[in-house]
Motif scaffolding. Structure first.
Motif, short mmCIF file in Angstrom:
data_model
loop_
_atom_site.label_atom_id
_atom_site.label_comp_id
_atom_site.label_asym_id
_atom_site.label_seq_id
_atom_site.Cartn_x
_atom_site.Cartn_y
_atom_site.Cartn_z
N ILE A 1 0.60 -1.21 0.09
CA ILE A 1 -0.01 0.10 -0.08
C ILE A 1 0.97 1.14 0.15
O ILE A 1 0.52 2.06 -0.59
CB ILE A 1 -0.97 0.01 1.07
N THR A 2 1.96 1.26 0.67
CA THR A 2 2.88 2.21 0.67
C THR A 2 3.55 2.68 -0.54
O THR A 2 3.97 3.83 -0.82
CB THR A 2 4.04 2.30 1.78
N GLU A 3 3.58 1.61 -1.28
CA GLU A 3 4.53 1.95 -2.65
C GLU A 3 3.26 1.98 -3.76
O GLU A 3 3.62 2.74 -4.89
CB GLU A 3 5.05 0.52 -3.03
N MET A 4 1.88 2.26 -3.40
CA MET A 4 1.13 2.67 -4.38
C MET A 4 0.88 4.09 -4.50
O MET A 4 1.44 5.07 -3.72
CB MET A 4 -0.32 2.31 -3.88
N ILE B 1 -4.46 4.86 -3.94
CA ILE B 1 -4.89 4.79 -2.45
C ILE B 1 -6.07 5.64 -2.48
O ILE B 1 -7.08 4.94 -1.84
CB ILE B 1 -3.73 5.46 -1.83
N ARG B 2 -6.38 6.64 -3.23
CA ARG B 2 -7.64 7.42 -3.09
C ARG B 2 -8.75 6.37 -3.72
O ARG B 2 -9.77 6.44 -3.35
CB ARG B 2 -7.67 8.41 -3.82
N GLY C 1 -9.85 3.96 -1.52
CA GLY C 1 -10.48 4.44 -0.31
C GLY C 1 -11.87 4.51 -0.83
O GLY C 1 -12.88 4.68 -0.25
N LEU C 2 -12.19 5.31 -2.02
CA LEU C 2 -13.55 5.65 -2.42
C LEU C 2 -14.16 4.50 -2.85
O LEU C 2 -15.46 4.21 -2.47
CB LEU C 2 -13.19 6.36 -3.81
N SER C 3 -13.47 3.37 -3.41
CA SER C 3 -14.22 2.14 -3.43
C SER C 3 -14.59 1.37 -1.97
O SER C 3 -15.79 0.83 -2.07
CB SER C 3 -13.25 0.98 -4.33
#
Length: 67
Positions: free
Chosen positions: A39-42, A47-48, A51-53
């Motif tokens: 996740i930190t490499e995305m 990431i947004r 989060g929206l999904s």
């Protein structure tokens, strides 16, 4: 202390979220760490979108639970 049904529901939802959030690092710490690294490499956009999904899925489940 008397709580309204709304505040009790919010408290229960928060408790359930914390239980689920804590379950994965407790049961599968290595897998959770690998997932967190990915996740930190995305990119910010990825990431947004994730989060929206998650928000959309949560809203849909909430609406279905109310039917």
């Amino acid at each position: 202390m008397v709580r309204s049904p709304v505040s009790s529901t919010i408290l229960l939802a928060l408790a359930l979220m914390l239980i689920l959030e804590g379950l994965f690092p407790f049961v599968w710490p290595d897998r959770w760490r690998q997932s967190f690294r990915k996740i930190t490499e995305m990119s910010t956009g990825q990431i947004r979108f994730f989060g929206l999904s998650a928000l959309a899925l949560g809203l849909i489940l909430l609406l279905l639970a109310e039917l």
